[in-house]
Design an enzyme around this catalytic site. Structure first.
Site, short mmCIF file in Angstrom:
data_model
loop_
_atom_site.label_atom_id
_atom_site.label_comp_id
_atom_site.label_asym_id
_atom_site.label_seq_id
_atom_site.Cartn_x
_atom_site.Cartn_y
_atom_site.Cartn_z
N ASP A 66 -85.70 17.79 -40.73
CA ASP A 66 -85.36 17.59 -42.13
C ASP A 66 -85.58 19.01 -42.99
O ASP A 66 -86.48 19.95 -42.49
CB ASP A 66 -86.19 16.48 -42.76
CG ASP A 66 -87.87 16.29 -42.40
OD1 ASP A 66 -88.26 17.27 -42.00
OD2 ASP A 66 -88.26 15.19 -42.54
N ASN A 135 -96.08 5.33 -44.96
CA ASN A 135 -95.36 4.24 -45.19
C ASN A 135 -94.25 3.82 -44.13
O ASN A 135 -93.57 3.14 -44.18
CB ASN A 135 -94.46 4.48 -46.52
CG ASN A 135 -93.33 5.65 -46.41
OD1 ASN A 135 -93.33 6.45 -45.51
ND2 ASN A 135 -92.47 5.61 -47.48
N HIS A 137 -92.46 6.15 -42.21
CA HIS A 137 -91.23 6.85 -42.18
C HIS A 137 -91.30 7.95 -41.05
O HIS A 137 -92.41 8.15 -40.70
CB HIS A 137 -90.79 7.58 -43.72
CG HIS A 137 -91.61 8.72 -43.94
ND1 HIS A 137 -92.07 9.13 -45.29
CD2 HIS A 137 -92.22 9.93 -43.18
CE1 HIS A 137 -92.69 10.29 -45.34
NE2 HIS A 137 -92.70 10.80 -44.14
N GLU A 142 -86.81 6.87 -45.03
CA GLU A 142 -87.91 6.03 -45.76
C GLU A 142 -87.59 4.31 -45.32
O GLU A 142 -86.51 4.19 -44.90
CB GLU A 142 -87.79 6.20 -47.24
CG GLU A 142 -88.07 7.82 -47.58
CD GLU A 142 -89.42 8.14 -47.71
OE1 GLU A 142 -90.36 7.27 -46.92
OE2 GLU A 142 -89.65 8.87 -48.39
C1 GLP Z 1 -93.40 14.38 -44.14
C2 GLP Z 1 -92.23 14.49 -43.14
C3 GLP Z 1 -92.67 13.87 -41.80
C4 GLP Z 1 -94.03 13.85 -41.63
C5 GLP Z 1 -94.66 13.28 -42.61
C6 GLP Z 1 -96.05 13.11 -42.29
O1 GLP Z 1 -93.12 14.26 -45.34
N1 GLP Z 1 -90.96 14.66 -43.34
O2 GLP Z 1 -91.63 14.32 -40.66
O3 GLP Z 1 -94.02 13.30 -40.30
O4 GLP Z 1 -94.17 13.39 -43.96
O5 GLP Z 1 -96.73 14.36 -42.70
P1 GLP Z 1 -98.12 14.63 -42.63
O6 GLP Z 1 -98.42 15.14 -41.16
O7 GLP Z 1 -98.40 15.85 -43.62
O8 GLP Z 1 -98.99 13.35 -42.99
#
Ligand code: GLP
Length: 256
Positions: A66, A135, A137, A142
């Site tokens: 992404d 959440n 995702h 989402e």
């Molecule tokens: C982000 C990304 C995800 C990631 C998630 C958790 O915003 N889009 O691909 O897995 O949120 O992030 P973190 O590892 O900082 O908790």
């Protein structure tokens, strides 16, 4: 799903790096799906260390999950900048084969389609590395995301914007992203989820043991035929099957 539970975040990240290294040695032209986020930093550090020990990415291809809409790849807050700093600047994966959605594309919807097509032209993802949002995702899919969704433009949940806000000036957290869809992720031949820390325990339990559905996008992993779940003890704390997982896979090796 196969569960591997490690004592701490660094050991879990090294486990995922070991899986990548084994797959890459078996198939140097591996098509990797990659993720960003704080969870992934020790994972990329471990991969870079393996590269210094001789692991080559020279024939591999990567596709990130992404990128924020409106984000120039040169912006330090972009996922493109994250990937350069954490991984791409330190390994021999050719930049021409390290793909992220172009956040600053004039037509984000067309860019999402182009990206989906590029994944297809590369033969699909061999191994998709995933983190998980609090959440549930995956990427920026989402809650409410269709389980068969392709790469597309999505709107970030308020809780996701709040979680990601520290990377941005006040009130500048992006509202939209281009993300691989849940369908794109499910089509990967193998998926590896890395989750660490107590803040992820509830999402991990809901995703892996809760009822499947769009309320928790990561429940799609329950239907994936080859998913490996790598957790530290803190992230595994709410799993009911946790003891079974550890007993079934004590110190499981990569090739079993
Ligand atoms: C982000 C990304 C995800 C990631 C998630 C958790 O915003 N889009 O691909 O897995 O949120 O992030 P973190 O590892 O900082 O908790």
């Amino acid at each position: 799903m196969r569960f591997l539970i490690r004592p701490d975040a660094v050991a879990a990240a090294q486990q995922v790096a070991d899986i990548i290294a084994a797959r890459l040695r078996a198939r140097p032209t591996l098509v990797l799906g990659l993720a960003t986020g704080e969870t992934m930093r020790p994972f990329y550090a471990a991969l870079v260390a393996r590269h210094r020990d001789g692991l080559s990415f020279a024939d591999a291809t990567s596709f990130n999950l992404d990128e924020y809409v409106g984000m120039d790849a040169r912006d330090p807050a972009s996922f493109a900048a994250y990937m350069r700093a954490a991984f791409l600047d330190h390994v021999d994966l050719p930049t021409t084969r390290a793909h992220l959605p172009r956040g600053d594309a004039p037509d984000p919807t067309a860019e999402a389609q182009r990206y989906e097509d590029a994944v297809g032209r590369a033969g699909g993802i061999d191994l998709q590395v995933l983190g998980i949002g609090r959440n549930g995702h995956l990427g920026f899919n989402e809650p409410g995301s269709p389980l068969d969704s392709p790469t597309r433009v999505t709107t970030l949940a308020p809780s996701t914007r709040a979680a990601n806000a520290p990377g941005f000036a006040p009130h500048r957290t992006p509202r939209q992203a281009i993300t691989m869809g849940l369908g794109t992720i499910l089509a990967a031949r193998e998926c590896v989820l890395l989750a660490t820390g107590a803040a992820k325990a509830a999402a991990v339990a809901q995703a892996l043991e809760g009822p499947p559905g769009t309320h928790c996008p990561a429940t799609v992993l329950q239907q994936h035929p080859a998913a490996i779940i790598v957790l530290d003890v803190a992230a595994a704390a709410d799993l009911h099957q946790r003891d079974d997982c550890e007993a079934v896979h004590p110190g499981a090796t990569l090739d079993d």
